[in-house]
Design an enzyme around this catalytic site. Structure first.
Site, PDB file in Angstrom:
ATOM      1  N   ASP A 195       0.861  -1.182   0.000  1.00  0.00           N
ATOM      2  CA  ASP A 195       0.000   0.000   0.000  1.00  0.00           C
ATOM      3  C   ASP A 195       0.895   1.229   0.000  1.00  0.00           C
ATOM      4  O   ASP A 195       1.782   1.346   0.859  1.00  0.00           O
ATOM      5  CB  ASP A 195      -0.898   0.023   1.239  1.00  0.00           C
ATOM      6  CG  ASP A 195      -1.963  -1.067   1.196  1.00  0.00           C
ATOM      7  OD1 ASP A 195      -2.016  -1.807   0.200  1.00  0.00           O
ATOM      8  OD2 ASP A 195      -2.730  -1.176   2.170  1.00  0.00           O
ATOM      9  N   ASP A 208     -15.265  -4.255  -2.020  1.00  0.00           N
ATOM     10  CA  ASP A 208     -14.923  -4.115  -0.606  1.00  0.00           C
ATOM     11  C   ASP A 208     -16.230  -3.983   0.152  1.00  0.00           C
ATOM     12  O   ASP A 208     -17.017  -3.070  -0.123  1.00  0.00           O
ATOM     13  CB  ASP A 208     -14.065  -2.867  -0.383  1.00  0.00           C
ATOM     14  CG  ASP A 208     -12.820  -2.863  -1.262  1.00  0.00           C
ATOM     15  OD1 ASP A 208     -12.420  -3.950  -1.712  1.00  0.00           O
ATOM     16  OD2 ASP A 208     -12.260  -1.783  -1.492  1.00  0.00           O
TER      17      ASP A 208
END
Length: 245
Positions: free
Chosen positions: A11, A132
């Site tokens: 990330d 998600d």
């Protein structure tokens, strides 16, 4: 045996490798390596894919850390998939034309379904749909918003439009090392009839083994982040464990 792929995750925020807990930008841990150094380490341990997220991009709705992504795709002999801030066809084209193998469309799947359908038609298997979910409902905008759309319903709709790969994250488990939500992952695979990559909660080799054991039901891989950064296991150990399945 159905193939199962381990995707080490990087990330990127402000050009650095970070991890968030449950997508909370206030709960950030910064790791010392540059994204390229971290990706190199994962590749040396045998990773065939790297999963990259442009966190700034996810939050701002535009590509921010694209240079780091392209650098990894260009310099390393691995396949790269990337998500975060990809909102236009130019964003998709720029990544795919510069060595990225797969682009993940997440928030757009809810907010701009027609755009996603167009990209699926143009780029097929080079597009992954990132779903998600919080309590079964799709979350968007870097997880800051929760929609009224159920993950399975949207998955089914996009599978009918040509989506071949889904990435499913149960936000409640992300960064928690609490174990993945295997049932919801399998349910999405059943609903869509497509490959689903599990994301969030993998804390041990046993978790990976449990996911890999469902490969024949459509669970085609797992994205692993925090467990690698907190030395629960290495990429090499993960690959060895799932290969034994």
């Amino acid at each position: 045996m159905s193939e199962f792929t381990v995707y080490p995750a990087i990330d990127i925020r402000n050009g650095k490798c970070v991890r968030l807990i449950q997508g909370d930008y206030e709960k950030e841990t910064i790791y010392g390596h540059s994204p390229l150094e971290m990706a190199s380490r994962f590749a040396e341990e045998g990773a065939s894919w790297i999963h990259l997220v442009d966190l700034d991009g996810a939050r701002e709705g535009k590509k921010v850390n694209g240079g780091h992504v392209i650098s990894i795709a260009d310099k390393l002999d691995v396949k790269v998939q990337v998500g975060g801030g990809i909102r236009t066809e130019k964003d998709v084209y720029d990544y795919l034309s510069q060595g990225v193998e797969r682009v993940i469309l997440g928030s757009s799947a809810v907010s701009n379904t027609e755009f996603v359908k167009k990209m699926l038609k143009a780029y097929g298997g080079h597009i992954a749909i990132g779903l998600d979910a919080r309590d079964g409902f799709v979350s968007t905008e870097g997880w800051l918003e929760t929609s009224s759309v159920r993950a399975e319903e949207l998955g089914r709709e996009l599978a009918n439009e040509g989506a071949e790969v889904f990435i499913f994250t149960d936000i409640a488990t992300d960064g928690m090392l609490s174990g993945p939500n295997i049932n919801s992952t399998v349910e999405l695979a059943r609903a869509t009839g497509k490959q689903v990559i599990a994301s969030g909660g993998v804390s041990s080799l046993a978790d990976l083994e449990a996911l890999a054991s469902r490969a024949s039901e459509g669970v085609s891989g797992a994205i692993v982040g925090k467990a690698l950064y907190t030395n629960q296991f290495t990429v090499a150990e993960a690959l060895e464990r799932v290969a034994a399945k």
